[in-house]
Design a protein around this motif. Structure first.
Motif, mmCIF file in Angstrom:
data_model
loop_
_atom_site.group_PDB
_atom_site.id
_atom_site.type_symbol
_atom_site.label_atom_id
_atom_site.label_comp_id
_atom_site.label_asym_id
_atom_site.label_seq_id
_atom_site.Cartn_x
_atom_site.Cartn_y
_atom_site.Cartn_z
ATOM 1 N N ARG A 124 15.834 -11.631 20.164
ATOM 2 C CA ARG A 124 15.287 -12.975 19.955
ATOM 3 C C ARG A 124 13.759 -12.950 20.064
ATOM 4 O O ARG A 124 13.058 -13.612 19.286
ATOM 5 N N LYS A 125 13.248 -12.170 20.997
ATOM 6 C CA LYS A 125 11.791 -12.048 21.101
ATOM 7 C C LYS A 125 11.201 -11.511 19.798
ATOM 8 O O LYS A 125 10.228 -12.040 19.271
ATOM 9 N N MET A 126 11.804 -10.438 19.280
ATOM 10 C CA MET A 126 11.223 -9.749 18.122
ATOM 11 C C MET A 126 11.416 -10.503 16.818
ATOM 12 O O MET A 126 10.679 -10.270 15.848
ATOM 13 N N THR A 127 12.374 -11.409 16.756
ATOM 14 C CA THR A 127 12.630 -12.151 15.521
ATOM 15 C C THR A 127 12.210 -13.622 15.600
ATOM 16 O O THR A 127 12.276 -14.321 14.594
ATOM 17 N N SER A 128 11.773 -14.060 16.778
ATOM 18 C CA SER A 128 11.439 -15.480 16.899
ATOM 19 C C SER A 128 10.338 -15.761 17.905
ATOM 20 O O SER A 128 9.266 -16.236 17.556
ATOM 21 N N THR A 129 10.613 -15.467 19.177
ATOM 22 C CA THR A 129 9.720 -15.909 20.253
ATOM 23 C C THR A 129 8.313 -15.336 20.118
ATOM 24 O O THR A 129 7.318 -16.058 20.296
ATOM 25 N N ASN A 130 8.211 -14.037 19.815
ATOM 26 C CA ASN A 130 6.885 -13.420 19.695
ATOM 27 C C ASN A 130 6.086 -14.051 18.560
ATOM 28 O O ASN A 130 4.883 -14.298 18.685
ATOM 29 N N ALA A 131 6.748 -14.277 17.436
ATOM 30 C CA ALA A 131 6.082 -14.900 16.305
ATOM 31 C C ALA A 131 5.610 -16.313 16.652
ATOM 32 O O ALA A 131 4.510 -16.731 16.271
ATOM 33 N N ALA A 132 6.459 -17.040 17.376
ATOM 34 C CA ALA A 132 6.086 -18.406 17.786
ATOM 35 C C ALA A 132 4.864 -18.387 18.693
ATOM 36 O O ALA A 132 3.951 -19.216 18.558
ATOM 37 N N THR A 133 4.832 -17.434 19.621
ATOM 38 C CA THR A 133 3.690 -17.324 20.532
ATOM 39 C C THR A 133 2.428 -16.975 19.764
ATOM 40 O O THR A 133 1.368 -17.584 19.970
ATOM 41 N N LEU A 134 2.526 -16.003 18.871
ATOM 42 C CA LEU A 134 1.365 -15.597 18.067
ATOM 43 C C LEU A 134 0.811 -16.771 17.270
ATOM 44 O O LEU A 134 -0.403 -16.982 17.215
ATOM 45 N N MET A 135 1.693 -17.546 16.654
ATOM 46 C CA MET A 135 1.268 -18.630 15.779
ATOM 47 C C MET A 135 0.931 -19.903 16.524
ATOM 48 O O MET A 135 0.452 -20.872 15.938
ATOM 49 N N GLY A 136 1.199 -19.941 17.828
ATOM 50 C CA GLY A 136 0.896 -21.123 18.606
ATOM 51 C C GLY A 136 1.806 -22.295 18.295
ATOM 52 O O GLY A 136 1.381 -23.456 18.358
ATOM 53 N N LEU A 137 3.076 -21.994 18.002
ATOM 54 C CA LEU A 137 4.031 -23.057 17.688
ATOM 55 C C LEU A 137 4.562 -23.694 18.973
ATOM 56 O O LEU A 137 4.894 -22.994 19.926
ATOM 57 N N GLU A 138 4.623 -24.970 18.975
ATOM 58 C CA GLU A 138 5.139 -25.695 20.154
ATOM 59 C C GLU A 138 6.642 -25.507 20.249
ATOM 60 O O GLU A 138 7.351 -25.432 19.245
ATOM 61 N N ASP A 139 7.155 -25.439 21.465
ATOM 62 C CA ASP A 139 8.607 -25.339 21.672
ATOM 63 C C ASP A 139 9.290 -26.656 21.332
ATOM 64 O O ASP A 139 8.681 -27.703 21.416
#
Length: 315
Positions: free
Chosen positions: A300-315
């Protein structure tokens, strides 16, 4: 952080399919090659959004080497919001937008671009790879019609110093807090670029397919990880049936170990005619990660969470 993950028994049969389905839901693809494009694509931007929606993906970042799709994503987010997929894009600094063009970056950011790619197809490094490899056209997507020969671009001057226009671009990236991608520059160009970027306040840095064209070694990736740089690996280079399948699962494990689970992003780099569907790329590589013993949390980190963190997407 570079330790080999403890083996986790991979689900089998229906359990495996259900696990993959769940991991696809909420995934983020930062490397979607839909059209219109001068390159052959099997789907357009609207169809990509619909495909992502059907599978439950959270976000797609549209990448075209010749133009910024940011105005398109603004329209998609407004008029197709019911699909529940956030559409993103950035500014590719190739010849078609004037190369290392600070005005293109400023314009793109003000329109909502979330990422700036240093030169890709127009980079001197990419062009040098093309000329040095007689089979490069078989290994890399080509335009549907012959284009004018590109002007080779590099971020360094003849003395190996970062060009002034690059520094101006880094200032805009830092001010807007968007992502800097090294594009298809050689890894040797990225070190001074990233050092200057950090000195100017850039906080979000990405290297796309570090092992391909960029020529980063595993040791380079370990150093990038030490510096907090995210590394995105292209699913198309691991998916069976892809025209660009170059690597085996064991190498996927090696690059994940080198870059760490916490800084690894798996993006499709799909959309080309004749290649697997974007969602099938996700399903395949998620399955490979399960077979390698990665936990669902790490996948999940490698396919979602890391990308969200990099892009600054809100949860």
């Amino acid at each position: 952080m570079n330790a080999v993950p403890k083996p986790v028994p991979a689900p089998i049969g229906r359990d495996r399919d259900a696990t993959i389905d769940q991991l696809v839901k909420g995934a983020i693809d930062l490397h979607c090659h839909s059209g219109p494009s001068v390159m052959a694509r099997y789907l357009d931007h609207i169809e990509a959004m619909k495909e992502a929606s059907e599978a439950g993906l959270r976000a797609l970042l549209l990448k075209d080497h010749y133009y910024s799709a940011t105005p398109v994503t603004a329209l998609l987010n407004k008029h197709f919001s019911e699909l529940g997929v956030l559409m993103l894009s950035g500014v590719p600094l190739n010849n078609a937008v004037g190369g290392l063009n600070v005005h293109a970056v400023e314009h793109g950011i003000k329109l909502g671009a979330r990422l700036v790619w240093m030169p890709t197809f127009s980079s001197k490094n990419h062009i040098d790879h093309h000329k040095a490899d007689a089979h490069f056209t078989d290994k890399f997507p080509q335009t549907k019609r012959k284009m004018i020969e590109p002007e080779p671009l590099t971020v360094l001057d003849a003395q190996g110093r970062l060009k002034p226009e690059v520094k101006d671009i880094l200032d805009l990236i830092a001010e807007a807090d968007v992502v800097l991608s090294g594009g298809h520059l050689h890894i040797s160009e990225m070190w001074p670029l990233f050092d200057e970027a950090r000195a100017r306040g850039v906080k979000r840095i990405l290297v796309n397919h570090p092992t391909y064209v960029v020529d980063a070694t595993l040791d380079d990736m370990r150093e990038l990880a030490r510096q907090g740089v995210y590394m995105e690996h292209s699913m198309c280079m691991w998916v069976p049936g892809s025209k660009f399948k170059f690597y085996d699962p064991e190498f996927l494990q090696q690059v994940i170990d080198a870059g760490t689970v916490d800084l690894t992003i798996l993006g499709s780099d799909l959309g080309q005619v004749g290649n697997p569907r974007i969602v099938d790329g996700f399903r395949s590589v998620i399955g490979t990660c399960l077979d390698l013993g990665h936990s669902e949390e790490d996948i999940r980190k490698m396919t979602s969470t890391n990308a969200a963190t990099l892009m600054g997407l809100e949860d």
